[in-house]
Scaffold this active site. Structure first.
Site, PDB file in Angstrom:
ATOM      1  N   ARG A   1       0.839  -1.201   0.000  1.00 32.17           N
ATOM      2  CA  ARG A   1       0.000   0.000   0.000  1.00 32.17           C
ATOM      3  C   ARG A   1       0.876   1.254   0.000  1.00 32.17           C
ATOM      4  O   ARG A   1       0.536   2.254  -0.629  1.00 32.17           O
ATOM      5  CB  ARG A   1      -0.946  -0.027   1.201  1.00 32.17           C
ATOM      6  CG  ARG A   1      -2.050   1.000   1.089  1.00 32.17           C
ATOM      7  CD  ARG A   1      -3.138   0.766   2.110  1.00 32.17           C
ATOM      8  NE  ARG A   1      -2.658   0.934   3.471  1.00 32.17           N
ATOM      9  CZ  ARG A   1      -3.377   0.640   4.560  1.00 32.17           C
ATOM     10  NH1 ARG A   1      -4.600   0.140   4.433  1.00 32.17           N
ATOM     11  NH2 ARG A   1      -2.882   0.816   5.759  1.00 32.17           N
TER      12      ARG A   1
ATOM     13  N   LYS B   1      -2.810   6.417   1.097  1.00 35.70           N
ATOM     14  CA  LYS B   1      -2.732   6.843   2.496  1.00 35.70           C
ATOM     15  C   LYS B   1      -1.775   8.028   2.616  1.00 35.70           C
ATOM     16  O   LYS B   1      -0.603   7.860   2.939  1.00 35.70           O
ATOM     17  CB  LYS B   1      -2.266   5.661   3.351  1.00 35.70           C
ATOM     18  CG  LYS B   1      -2.738   5.742   4.793  1.00 35.70           C
ATOM     19  CD  LYS B   1      -2.555   4.416   5.506  1.00 35.70           C
ATOM     20  CE  LYS B   1      -2.925   4.526   6.958  1.00 35.70           C
ATOM     21  NZ  LYS B   1      -4.376   4.474   7.197  1.00 35.70           N
TER      22      LYS B   1
ATOM     23  N   GLU C   1     -16.467   6.066   3.351  1.00 35.94           N
ATOM     24  CA  GLU C   1     -15.902   5.481   4.568  1.00 35.94           C
ATOM     25  C   GLU C   1     -16.088   6.389   5.755  1.00 35.94           C
ATOM     26  O   GLU C   1     -16.677   7.468   5.659  1.00 35.94           O
ATOM     27  CB  GLU C   1     -14.467   5.028   4.369  1.00 35.94           C
ATOM     28  CG  GLU C   1     -13.491   6.111   3.965  1.00 35.94           C
ATOM     29  CD  GLU C   1     -12.078   5.548   3.887  1.00 35.94           C
ATOM     30  OE1 GLU C   1     -11.687   4.696   4.698  1.00 35.94           O
ATOM     31  OE2 GLU C   1     -11.332   6.003   3.012  1.00 35.94           O
TER      32      GLU C   1
HETATM   33  C1  LIG Z   1      -5.442   3.659   7.380  1.00 35.03           C
HETATM   34  C2  LIG Z   1      -6.839   3.933   6.956  1.00 35.03           C
HETATM   35  C3  LIG Z   1      -7.866   2.975   7.097  1.00 35.03           C
HETATM   36  C4  LIG Z   1      -7.673   1.662   7.791  1.00 35.03           C
HETATM   37  O1  LIG Z   1      -6.784   0.803   7.154  1.00 35.03           O
HETATM   38  P1  LIG Z   1      -6.166  -0.446   7.918  1.00 35.03           P
HETATM   39  O2  LIG Z   1      -5.177  -0.980   6.955  1.00 35.03           O
HETATM   40  O3  LIG Z   1      -7.259  -1.386   8.198  1.00 35.03           O
HETATM   41  O4  LIG Z   1      -5.563   0.090   9.170  1.00 35.03           O
HETATM   42  C5  LIG Z   1      -9.117   3.301   6.609  1.00 35.03           C
HETATM   43  N1  LIG Z   1      -9.371   4.489   6.038  1.00 35.03           N
HETATM   44  C6  LIG Z   1      -8.427   5.432   5.903  1.00 35.03           C
HETATM   45  C7  LIG Z   1      -8.770   6.721   5.269  1.00 35.03           C
HETATM   46  C8  LIG Z   1      -7.129   5.185   6.355  1.00 35.03           C
HETATM   47  O5  LIG Z   1      -6.198   6.129   6.217  1.00 35.03           O
END
Ligand SMILES: *Cc1c(COP(=O)(O)O)cnc(C)c1O
Length: 339
Positions: A80, A183, A219
Site C-alpha cells: 500500500r 494513504k 468510509e
Molecule cells: C489507514 C486507513 C484505514 C484503515 O486501514 P487499515 O489498513 O485497516 O488500518 C481506513 N481508512 C483510511 C482513510 C485510512 O487512512
C-alpha cells in the site's frame, strides 16, 4: 520489559529507543540506518512541507501468550505504501526493505511491546517524505523513509461498545478521482474540520458519502465501513476509499464463517436495512456503530436498538484479535514472528 501502565495507555506518543531511516538519493535507496534521535533535520524547501509529498502507514505488533512478538500483514502495508508513492509521484520503497525496517524497529524496541494480558500493542508508524530544496511544483529529487514505534493501549477500555456517527454532506475527505485510495497526510488534513464538527456534536466520526453523487456510502473518517444484513457482509466500493487491510482480513474471516461478502456501491438508504454496522481499521479492528444520524436530512438510522454490538461484529472482532495475538492459528500467513 519497560515498566508502563500498559492497559491505561491511550493512543498517544511515548518515546521509544530507536527509529529506522533510509534515504533515496541519485535514483536509489541506501542502507537502513538506526537512529536514537526523535528529530528529523530537513530542508525548509522540502516538497513534503509545501506540496504534500508525504504518505504514511500504520500497523501493530502484538505479544502473544507464548511471549512471541507478531506483526500483522506487513507485506500489505508495504504494497500500500508503494501504491501511495505511485499516487503522488514519490520513490517506491522495495517490499523487502520495508519488511526489514519493520522487523528491525520492533526488535530494537522489544521492551516496549506490551505484555499479552494488557490488550495493548506496539503501534508501528512508517512514513515517506519528499526531500530536497525545491520551490517549483514537481516531484522531489530525494526521499526519506522513516519508521518509528510507540506503545498504544487497548482501543476499548470500557468494553467493546458501539458509538454514533454522523453524515455531513458539506464536507468530503477526498475528491472523486483524487487521492482517497492512497494513504497520504493531505486526506487527513482535509478531514479535520468535519471531524471536529462531528466530535463537538458528540459523534465518534463522520460517515462520508461518495464525493461525486452523494448517494453512496464511502468510509468513516479514518476507517472503512461495513454493514451486516442477514447472512451478508456488505462493504462499500468507490474511487475514494482507502483499501483497509483490516477490512480485507474481515472479508476473508466473514467468508470463512459462511457469510456472503458484497463489495459494491452501497446506497445510503440501505443502512435502514442493516442488522449491524461498524467501522474497521488497525486502531480498533472493529468499532461498532449504534446509530447513524443524517444531519442534513434530519434523519436517524438506529442500528443497535439495545446499544450493544451485534453477534457478527462480536465474532469477527474476537476472531481477528485471536489471530493477531497468536491465540488462533494463522491459516493465511498473515503473521510474521519477530525473532
Ligand atoms: C489507514 C486507513 C484505514 C484503515 O486501514 P487499515 O489498513 O485497516 O488500518 C481506513 N481508512 C483510511 C482513510 C485510512 O487512512
Amino acid at each position: 520489559m519497560e515498566n508502563l501502565n500498559w492497559s491505561e495507555l491511550g493512543f498517544g506518543y511515548i518515546r521509544t529507543d530507536y527509529n529506522i531511516r533510509c534515504y533515496y538519493r541519485n535514483g536509489k535507496w541506501g542502507e537502513l540506518e538506526v537512529c536514537s534521535s526523535e528529530i528529523l533535520n530537513i530542508h525548509m524547501a522540502a516538497t513534503c512541507l509545501h506540496y504534500g509529498q508525504e504518505s504514511f502507514e500504520g500497523l501493530k505488533a502484538f505479544r502473544g501468550k507464548d511471549g512471541k512478538i507478531r506483526v500483522f500483514r506487513m507485506d500489505e502495508n508495504a504494497k500500500r505504501m508503494q501504491s501511495s508513492s505511485r499516487g503522488i509521484k514519490m520513490a517506491e520503497l522495495p517490499i523487502e526493505l520495508f519488511e526489514e525496517a519493520i522487523r528491525k524497529v520492533v526488535k530494537l524496541n522489544e521492551r516496549f511491546v506490551p505484555p499479552y494480558e494488557s490488550g495493548a500493542a506496539l503501534y508501528i508508524r512508517p512514513l515517506m517524505l519528499g526531500l530536497g530544496a525545491q520551490v517549483g511544483v514537481k516531484p522531489a529529487p530525494e526521499y526519506m523513509f522513516v519508521v518509528f514505534v510507540t506503545p498504544v493501549g487497548p482501543y476499548f477500555k470500557g468494553g467493546f461498545q458501539p458509538s454514533k456517527v454522523c453524515i455531513l454532506r458539506e464536507y468530503d475527505r477526498a475528491a472523486p478521482n483524487g487521492t482517497g485510495t492512497i494513504k497520504v497526510g493531505g486526506n487527513y488534513a482535509a478531514s479535520l474540520v468535519a471531524g471536529e464538527i462531528a466530535h463537538s456534536k458528540g459523534y465518534a466520526a463522520v460517515l462520508y458519502l461518495d464525493p461525486k453523487e452523494k448517494k453512496y456510502l464511502d468510509e468513516c473518517g479514518p476507517a472503512n465501513f461495513f454493514g451486516v444484513r442477514g447472512n451478508s457482509y456488505i462493504t462499500p466500493k468507490s474511487h475514494s476509499i482507502l483499501p483497509s487491510i483490516t477490512n480485507k482480513s474481515l472479508q476473508q474471516l466473514a467468508a470463512d464463517m459462511g457469510l456472503t461478502v458484497e463489495c459494491r456501491p452501497v446506497p445510503l438508504e440501505e443502512i435502514a436495512t442493516f442488522d449491524e454496522a461498524a467501522e474497521c481499521g488497525t486502531a480498533a479492528v472493529i468499532a461498532p456503530i449504534s446509530q447513524i444520524d443524517d444531519l442534513d436530512e434530519n434523519k436517524s438510522y438506529v442500528i443497535a436498538k439495545d446499544g450493544k454490538p451485534g453477534p457478527v461484529c462480536e465474532t469477527l472482532y474476537h476472531k481477528l484479535r485471536a489471530i493477531q495475538y497468536g491465540d488462533e492459528p494463522d491459516n493465511y500467513g498473515w503473521i510474521t514472528i519477530i525473532e
